[in-house]
Design a protein around this motif. Structure first.
Motif, PDB file in Angstrom:
ATOM      1  N   GLY A  90     -24.775  27.322  15.105  1.00 20.22           N
ATOM      2  CA  GLY A  90     -24.147  26.403  15.940  1.00 20.22           C
ATOM      3  C   GLY A  90     -22.493  27.364  16.393  1.00 20.22           C
ATOM      4  N   GLN A  91     -22.283  28.335  15.135  1.00 26.16           N
ATOM      5  CA  GLN A  91     -20.953  28.855  15.562  1.00 26.16           C
ATOM      6  C   GLN A  91     -21.543  29.672  17.305  1.00 26.16           C
ATOM      7  OE1 GLN A  91     -20.565  31.844  12.065  1.00 26.16           O
ATOM      8  NE2 GLN A  91     -19.586  32.718  14.352  1.00 26.16           N
ATOM      9  N   LYS A  92     -20.148  30.031  17.722  1.00 19.92           N
ATOM     10  CA  LYS A  92     -19.983  30.557  19.045  1.00 19.92           C
ATOM     11  C   LYS A  92     -19.401  31.825  19.257  1.00 19.92           C
ATOM     12  CE  LYS A  92     -18.417  27.574  22.035  1.00 19.92           C
ATOM     13  NZ  LYS A  92     -18.432  26.422  22.862  1.00 19.92           N
ATOM     14  N   ASP A 126     -17.598  26.572  13.155  1.00 23.23           N
ATOM     15  CA  ASP A 126     -17.980  24.807  12.556  1.00 23.23           C
ATOM     16  C   ASP A 126     -16.922  24.327  12.589  1.00 23.23           C
ATOM     17  OD1 ASP A 126     -18.685  26.212  10.308  1.00 23.23           O
ATOM     18  OD2 ASP A 126     -21.116  25.330   9.978  1.00 23.23           O
ATOM     19  N   ASP A 127     -15.832  25.075  11.715  1.00 19.24           N
ATOM     20  CA  ASP A 127     -15.601  24.156  10.448  1.00 19.24           C
ATOM     21  C   ASP A 127     -13.915  24.164  12.016  1.00 19.24           C
ATOM     22  OD1 ASP A 127     -13.916  27.017  10.850  1.00 19.24           O
ATOM     23  OD2 ASP A 127     -13.675  26.920   8.172  1.00 19.24           O
ATOM     24  N   GLY A 176     -19.874  35.844  29.668  1.00 23.87           N
ATOM     25  CA  GLY A 176     -21.064  35.195  28.753  1.00 23.87           C
ATOM     26  C   GLY A 176     -20.530  34.531  27.409  1.00 23.87           C
ATOM     27  N   THR A 177     -21.571  33.175  27.067  1.00 19.65           N
ATOM     28  CA  THR A 177     -21.479  32.932  25.757  1.00 19.65           C
ATOM     29  C   THR A 177     -22.772  33.245  24.690  1.00 19.65           C
ATOM     30  OG1 THR A 177     -20.462  30.989  26.802  1.00 19.65           O
ATOM     31  CG2 THR A 177     -21.410  30.832  24.327  1.00 19.65           C
ATOM     32  N   TYR A 178     -22.622  33.238  23.397  1.00 24.42           N
ATOM     33  CA  TYR A 178     -23.617  33.585  22.884  1.00 24.42           C
ATOM     34  C   TYR A 178     -23.494  33.092  21.467  1.00 24.42           C
ATOM     35  CZ  TYR A 178     -27.144  36.339  19.348  1.00 24.42           C
ATOM     36  OH  TYR A 178     -27.966  36.048  18.862  1.00 24.42           O
ATOM     37  N   THR A 179     -24.590  31.509  21.023  1.00 24.33           N
ATOM     38  CA  THR A 179     -24.558  30.591  20.775  1.00 24.33           C
ATOM     39  C   THR A 179     -25.599  31.099  18.981  1.00 24.33           C
ATOM     40  OG1 THR A 179     -24.017  28.800  22.205  1.00 24.33           O
ATOM     41  CG2 THR A 179     -24.868  28.402  20.005  1.00 24.33           C
TER      42      THR A 179
END
Length: 71
Positions: free
Chosen positions: A39-41, A60-61, A32-35
């Motif tokens: 926007g951090q994922k 995000d950097d 799974g993907t948690y966002t």
């Protein structure tokens, strides 16, 4: 059990964060993907609602943090 999420799906939390991935018995379970709303994922494996196994955190950097979690 009827009405309990199982299989592939998406959940959006009141905070604006989302989880897209596999569910079992209503819990995050499998890939799974948690966002987060900012926007951090986080992409990886989940077991019974918790991160478990390989996981990649994307900032995000541009940084990527790879981890293995045994829960």
């Amino acid at each position: 059990m009827t009405g309990v999420p199982g299989g592939q799906g998406t959940i959006t939390f009141p905070s604006g964060s989302t989880y897209v991935g596999e569910f079992r018995d209503g819990e995050k379970h499998g890939q799974g993907t948690y966002t987060w709303a900012d926007g951090q994922k986080s992409e990886g494996e989940y077991k019974n609602g918790n991160k478990n196994g390989d996981s990649d955190e994307y900032y995000d950097d541009g940084r990527i943090y790879k981890e293995y979690i045994f829960y």
